[in-house]
Design an enzyme around this catalytic site. Structure first.
Site, mmCIF file in Angstrom:
data_model
loop_
_atom_site.group_PDB
_atom_site.id
_atom_site.type_symbol
_atom_site.label_atom_id
_atom_site.label_comp_id
_atom_site.label_asym_id
_atom_site.label_seq_id
_atom_site.Cartn_x
_atom_site.Cartn_y
_atom_site.Cartn_z
ATOM 1 N N ASP A 175 0.841 -1.183 0.000
ATOM 2 C CA ASP A 175 0.000 0.000 0.000
ATOM 3 C C ASP A 175 0.886 1.246 0.000
ATOM 4 O O ASP A 175 1.907 1.307 0.675
ATOM 5 C CB ASP A 175 -0.889 -0.016 1.250
ATOM 6 C CG ASP A 175 -1.878 1.132 1.273
ATOM 7 O OD1 ASP A 175 -2.604 1.304 0.291
ATOM 8 O OD2 ASP A 175 -1.905 1.859 2.284
ATOM 9 N N GLU A 182 0.676 -0.575 -5.163
ATOM 10 C CA GLU A 182 -0.490 0.298 -5.129
ATOM 11 C C GLU A 182 -0.025 1.674 -5.591
ATOM 12 O O GLU A 182 0.623 2.409 -4.849
ATOM 13 C CB GLU A 182 -1.068 0.361 -3.706
ATOM 14 C CG GLU A 182 -2.362 1.167 -3.599
ATOM 15 C CD GLU A 182 -2.100 2.642 -3.356
ATOM 16 O OE1 GLU A 182 -2.384 3.448 -4.269
ATOM 17 O OE2 GLU A 182 -1.617 2.989 -2.266
ATOM 18 N N ASP A 229 -11.229 1.948 -0.715
ATOM 19 C CA ASP A 229 -11.278 3.383 -0.421
ATOM 20 C C ASP A 229 -12.301 4.120 -1.279
ATOM 21 O O ASP A 229 -12.525 5.319 -1.061
ATOM 22 C CB ASP A 229 -9.900 4.024 -0.627
ATOM 23 C CG ASP A 229 -8.942 3.727 0.516
ATOM 24 O OD1 ASP A 229 -9.420 3.544 1.650
ATOM 25 O OD2 ASP A 229 -7.721 3.672 0.278
#
Length: 495
Positions: A295, A342, A395
Site C-alpha cells: 500500500d 499500489e 477506499d
C-alpha cells in the site's frame, strides 16, 4: 517464501474478489465455516483470487492500516468453534453472546487447557506450538511482551507507560515478564491459533485453485510493538514521540490531503543492515499469502513528511525514499517476490519508472477512467496486461454509489465509454473490468451484490462508520455464482 512467480500469475486471465475477512458474519470467528463458505462461493463463481486488507490486530478504530504489529494476526478472526474437536472448548461453553469479553474468556480457557494437557496426538499440540514459537521468535517475543504490558495498562499507549517500561529498561522488562508468565504464554498461544487456522483456510483455498492476496501498509502504527521495540528505525525524539509523521497531499481521495499520523522510517538506519526489519516483514506475509500488495508504493520513491508540531497535511513536503536500493534488497533476498504496487493517488513518472524497473504490476481503477482524458491510464483502452484492474477499491464508494453521485458531464462520459456493456449498474462496469486487457480483474464483493453507498467500507479522511460493513452470505446465492461464472467464462477468465 511463496514460489509463485509473477510470470505465472499473468500468463492466464483470472478474476477475483476483494473482501476483508471482518466482513464475514460469524458469531465465534471467521477462520472456520464462514471463510470456507465464502471460498466455496468463489470457487462456484469461477473466481481464483481472494484479496483482503491487512490482517493484523487493530486499535479501537478498527482500521486494518493501523495495526498493533506488522507480523501478528488479528485474534478476533480465530473461530472458537474450531477448537471444540481438540477439546480446548466444550460446545456448551459457547452459549454466550459472542462478544469481545466472552471471546477473551474462552481463549483464556483454551490456553489453560492446552498447556495443562500432555496429549501430542491432537491437531493442536505442544510440538507444533513450540515449532511455531521458534520460527517466529524474531517478532513473537516482543509482540507478546508489548501486548501483556498493554493489558496491564489499559487505555494507554506505550508512550504513556511507566518510563522504565516505555524505554525498555532490561531489568524492568525481565521483572514484568517474570510476574506475568501466563499472560505472555496466552498471547503466544493466541497467535499460534490464528496462524494454525489461517493456514488451514489457505490450504482449503489451494484445493479450490484460489490464491490469497494480502496487503502490507507501507507505514506502521505509532502505538505498535514494531515502533516500541525498534525506536532507532523511526524518526522519533528521545521520549519516542514522532518528530514527523506520514500523510498525503490533496488528491482525488481527499481534497484537504490526509494526516495519517504514522511515524516515518529512518531509511538510512534501516539500510545499514540491508533493511532486515522489512525483509522479516515480507517473509512473514509471504507465509500467509500468495500475492502481496504494498500500500502507498509511491512512498518508496518519495513520501509526504508532515512536521508533528504542524499537523495540517498542507504543511508537508516530499522526501526521497529508499527506492531502488530497498527493492533490490527485497528481490535479492526473495527472487520472484510476488509484490503488487499500489500506485494510486498523486503518481509521477519517477514512481512509475521505479515500479517498471522491478517489473512490478500496478493498479488501474475503472472509477478513475472517465475524466475525458485520452491518456488516462485508468481508461479501459489504456489498460495493460501486467496490471490489476478494479471496479473500485476499499477506499472508493461502491460502483453503484459512485455512479449515482456523478455530475451530469461525467455520467455522460461513463455511459458513452461503457456502450456495449449493457445496463443495470454496476454490471456494465463489472463487464468492462472482465473484458479488460489486464490479466487479473478484481471486484469488491459489494459491487457483485449491486449495493449502494450504504455498503461503502471506508471513506479516506474520515473516522466514522468505516470498516464495519458486513456481508450477508445468504446473498451469495447459486444464481449469483452462476451469473459471475458465466461472465468469467465469456471473457476467458476461468483460468
Amino acid at each position: 517464501m511463496t514460489q509463485l512467480i509473477m510470470d505465472d500469475l499473468f500468463s492466464t486471465r483470472r478474476a477475483g474478489v476483494l473482501l476483508h475477512p471482518t466482513c464475514l458474519q460469524s458469531r465465534w470467528g471467521v477462520l472456520g465455516s464462514s471463510a470456507r463458505q465464502f471460498l466455496d462461493f468463489l470457487a462456484d463463481s469461477g473466481m481464483h483470487v481472494w484479496q483482503t486488507l491487512p490482517i493484523g490486530p487493530t486499535h479501537g478504530d478498527l482500521s486494518p492500516y493501523q495495526s498493533l504489529s506488522a507480523h501478528a494476526g488479528n485474534t478476533h478472526f480465530i473461530d472458537l468453534e474450531e477448537l471444540i474437536p481438540d477439546g480446548l472448548i466444550a460446545a456448551d461453553e459457547l452459549s454466550g453472546s459472542g462478544d469481545t469479553q466472552t471471546r477473551e474468556q474462552m481463549l483464556g480457557i483454551a490456553s489453560q487447557r492446552f498447556f495443562e494437557r500432555k496429549n501430542n496426538e491432537t491437531e493442536l499440540n505442544q510440538a507444533d506450538y513450540l515449532q511455531f514459537c521458534q520460527a517466529n521468535e524474531h517478532w513473537l517475543g516482543e509482540f507478546s511482551l508489548f501486548c501483556a504490558i498493554r493489558e496491564a495498562h489499559p487505555g494507554s499507549v506505550w508512550l504513556e507507560w511507566p518510563q522504565a517500561l516505555r524505554d525498555r529498561a532490561p531489568q524492568s522488562l525481565r521483572h514484568f515478564a517474570g510476574e506475568n508468565p501466563e499472560t505472555l504464554r496466552r498471547i503466544r498461544f493466541e497467535q499460534y491459533l490464528f496462524h494454525h487456522q489461517w493456514h488451514k483456510i489457505r490450504e482449503y483455498a489451494r484445493e479450490r485453485d484460489i490464491l490469497l492476496f494480502g496487503d502490507i501498509p507501507i507505514f506502521v502504527a505509532q502505538d505498535s510493538a514494531d515502533v516500541w521495540a525498534n525506536r532507532d528505525l523511526f524518526k522519533l525524539d528521545r521520549e519516542g514521540k514522532p518528530t514527523v509523521v506520514a500523510g498525503v497531499p490533496p488528491d482525488y481521495f481527499c481534497s484537504e490531503g490526509q494526516h495519517w499520523g504514522n511515524p516515518l522510517y529512518d531509511w538510512d538506519v534501516m539500510s545499514e543492515n540491508g533493511f532486515q526489519w522489512w525483509l522479516e516483514r515480507l517473509n512473514s506475509q509471504s507465509q500467509l499469502f500468495d500475492l502481496i500488495r504494498i500500500d502507498h508504493f509511491r512512498g518508496l520513491q518519495a513520501y509526504w513528511e508532515i512536521p508533528a508540531d504542524r499537523p495540517e497535511p498542507r504543511n508537508g513536503y516530499w522526501v526521497p525514499g529508499p527506492a531502488d536500493r530497498f527493492l533490490e534488497a527485497c528481490f535479492n533476498r526473495f527472487p520472484g517476490l510476488p509484490l503488487v504496487a499500489e500506485n494510486l493517488g498523486v503518481i509521477g513518472e519517477d514512481v512509475e519508472q521505479l515500479r517498471k524497473r522491478f517489473d512490478m504490476p500496478g493498479m488501474t481503477v475503472m472509477q478513475f477512467g472517465f475524466d475525458g482524458s485520452p491518456d488516462n491510464p485508468h481508461l479501459l483502452r489504456n489498460h495493460q496486461l501486467r496490471n490489476l484492474v478494479y471496479t473500485g477499491t476499499h477506499d472508493n464508494d461502491t460502483t453503484l454509489g459512485w455512479y449515482q453521485s456523478l455530475d451530469e458531464h461525467t455520467r455522460y462520459n461513463v455511459d458513452q465509454g461503457l456502450k456495449g456493456y449493457g445496463d443495470d449498474m454496476p454490471w456494465p462496469v463489472i463487464r468492462a473490468v472482465f473484458d479488460s486487457a489486464s490479466a487479473l480483474a478484481m471486484i469488491p464483493m459489494q459491487d457483485l451484490l449491486g449495493l449502494g453507498t450504504d455498503a461503502r467500507f471506508n471513506t479516506p479522511g474520515t473516522i466514522i462508520n468505516n470498516w464495519v460493513w458486513q456481508l450477508d452470505q445468504n446473498l451469495c446465492s447459486p444464481k449469483l455464482a452462476n451469473k459471475i461464472r458465466m461472465l468469467a467464462s465469456h471473457y476467458n477468465r476461468l483460468a
